[in-house]
Design a protein around this motif. Structure first.
Motif, PDB file in Angstrom:
ATOM      1  N   ARG A 101       0.827  -1.209   0.000  1.00 11.38           N
ATOM      2  CA  ARG A 101       0.000   0.000   0.000  1.00 11.38           C
ATOM      3  C   ARG A 101       0.861   1.259   0.000  1.00 11.38           C
ATOM      4  NH1 ARG A 101      -0.897   3.261   3.897  1.00 11.38           N
ATOM      5  NH2 ARG A 101      -0.105   1.772   5.440  1.00 11.38           N
ATOM      6  N   LEU A 102       1.852   1.299   0.902  1.00 11.12           N
ATOM      7  CA  LEU A 102       2.650   2.505   1.083  1.00 11.12           C
ATOM      8  C   LEU A 102       3.536   2.806  -0.121  1.00 11.12           C
ATOM      9  CD1 LEU A 102       3.785   4.751   3.026  1.00 11.12           C
ATOM     10  CD2 LEU A 102       5.540   3.084   3.673  1.00 11.12           C
ATOM     11  N   VAL A 103       4.202   1.786  -0.650  1.00 15.35           N
ATOM     12  CA  VAL A 103       5.191   1.995  -1.697  1.00 15.35           C
ATOM     13  C   VAL A 103       4.609   1.830  -3.098  1.00 15.35           C
ATOM     14  CG1 VAL A 103       7.391   1.166  -2.650  1.00 15.35           C
ATOM     15  CG2 VAL A 103       7.053   1.265  -0.163  1.00 15.35           C
ATOM     16  N   PHE A 104       3.740   0.826  -3.263  1.00 17.61           N
ATOM     17  CA  PHE A 104       3.267   0.485  -4.604  1.00 17.61           C
ATOM     18  C   PHE A 104       1.836   0.957  -4.878  1.00 17.61           C
ATOM     19  CE2 PHE A 104       6.517  -2.624  -3.418  1.00 17.61           C
ATOM     20  CZ  PHE A 104       7.411  -2.445  -4.459  1.00 17.61           C
ATOM     21  N   GLY A 105       1.179   1.528  -3.873  1.00 18.28           N
ATOM     22  CA  GLY A 105      -0.165   2.061  -4.079  1.00 18.28           C
ATOM     23  C   GLY A 105      -1.204   1.010  -4.362  1.00 18.28           C
ATOM     24  N   VAL A 106      -0.949  -0.218  -3.909  1.00 19.56           N
ATOM     25  CA  VAL A 106      -1.875  -1.320  -4.134  1.00 19.56           C
ATOM     26  C   VAL A 106      -2.608  -1.617  -2.839  1.00 19.56           C
ATOM     27  CG1 VAL A 106      -2.097  -3.753  -4.760  1.00 19.56           C
ATOM     28  CG2 VAL A 106      -0.427  -2.301  -5.945  1.00 19.56           C
TER      29      VAL A 106
END
Length: 349
Positions: A262-267
């Motif tokens: 979530r934080l790095v890849f926006g998933v």
């Protein structure tokens, strides 16, 4: 089939496609000797589908002259996964890279950062920062032997080197050799007078030096490593580098990895809960035990899963003691889980 098999899929992009290797380098778990073996990487892949995982460093001679299957075997679920090689003989590194390619690694990395005496005596690791042309020859030979990206992990310098001039000279030699990316530990390595443990904490961190290198070498990807312990620190480095590599913090508190996608890849994905993780690792352990593996070889990587929860101390005790008993099986994981307060099910760690 168990309800937690969703964990065992490979990394997926937001549109369902696999992310590129360059995207996965936005976050990686560092190669750590005696720690990031295939059992550890299996656990970490359950927590992040997108980050790049690294093997522990493998001596190129062990690959070429030893049991390559034992050293290089990994589970397909670990992709994307990079092999880190140690060595300084271009021909041997080339052959090790060729062999590694047949195993399906996504990237092959050369260690030019480890400061241990054992590594120095073999003329590889951080001492090679004093020989950029030799490292460049190694990179060229490796590139000629594989179609996989060849990368280097280094320090900002060693001993009395000027970290401005010497790091630029080293990096320029890597670029000329065709390196695909650099991972830079933002500390010097003091090969004379400091132990490997002291080299992880005593030399001061110099993150701005890595930022300047990244600006100078763009568009070559430059990832940062060293002293990064929290998700907040990961987020702070990302705008200034091409990626962040987390080491001991990820190993000792693996639940940090549950928020990386979530934080790095926006998933957006549901953070893996402790119960589901334990169930998945119990299934994995059952298969590994059938192949002759020992439970404690898997359990030792899981000691930090309950950190921050009531019962974490007993969890660690059961995992570290009971898993070593003769005939220990996956039920040890469930017994350890029973010691943990799971009243807050939404809590990730």
């Amino acid at each position: 089939m168990s309800t937690h098999t969703d964990f065992q899929r490979g990394p997926l992009g937001a549109d369902g496609s696999a992310p590129s290797l360059r995207q996965s380098r936005r976050f990686s778990v560092a190669p750590m000797m005696d720690w990031t073996d295939r059992h550890c990487r299996y656990l970490h892949r359950l927590l992040t589908r997108h980050g790049l995982l690294f093997t522990e460093m493998v001596n190129s001679g062990a690959v070429v002259h030893g049991d390559a299957e034992r050293h290089l075997r990994f589970d397909d679920v670990e992709h994307p996964v990079a092999l880190q090689l140690g060595g300084s003989d271009p021909r041997e590194l080339a052959e090790a890279s060729r062999i590694a390619t047949t195993f399906g690694y996504d990237e092959i990395n050369l260690n030019v950062g480890c400061p241990s005496d054992r590594v120095q005596s073999g003329r590889f690791g951080a001492c090679l920062m004093a020989e950029p042309e030799l490292v460049a020859d190694c990179v060229r030979a490796m590139r000629d032997a594989t179609d996989r990206p060849v990368t280097v992990k280094c320090r900002i310098g060693i001993d009395d080197q000027d970290t401005e001039e010497s790091l630029d000279r080293f990096a320029d030699a890597m670029v000329a050799a065709g390196v695909d990316a650099l991972y830079v530990h933002a500390r010097k390595a003091w090969l004379k007078g400091l132990s490997p443990k002291e080299n992880r904490t005593i030399p001061p961190l110099d993150y701005p030096r890595v930022y300047r290198l990244r600006q100078r070498l763009a568009p070559l990807p430059v990832m940062i490593n060293g002293g990064i312990e929290t998700l907040e620190q990961v987020a702070a480095h990302l705008p200034l580098t091409d990626g962040v590599m987390l080491g001991r913090a990820a190993y000792h508190n693996p639940m940090l990895l549950a928020d990386i996608d979530r934080l790095v890849f926006g998933v957006e994905r549901d953070s893996p809960g402790l119960e589901a993780l334990i169930a998945a690792m119990a299934d994995y352990a059952e298969g590994q035990l059938a192949e002759g593996q020992r439970l404690n070889g898997i359990a030792r990587h899981m000691l930090g899963l309950a950190n921050g929860r009531p019962g974490a101390r007993q969890f660690r005790q059961v995992m570290s003691v009971d898993a070593c008993r003769k005939g220990a099986g996956p039920e040890v994981f469930l017994r350890a889980l029973a010691a943990v307060d799971l009243s807050d099910l939404a809590r990730a760690g």
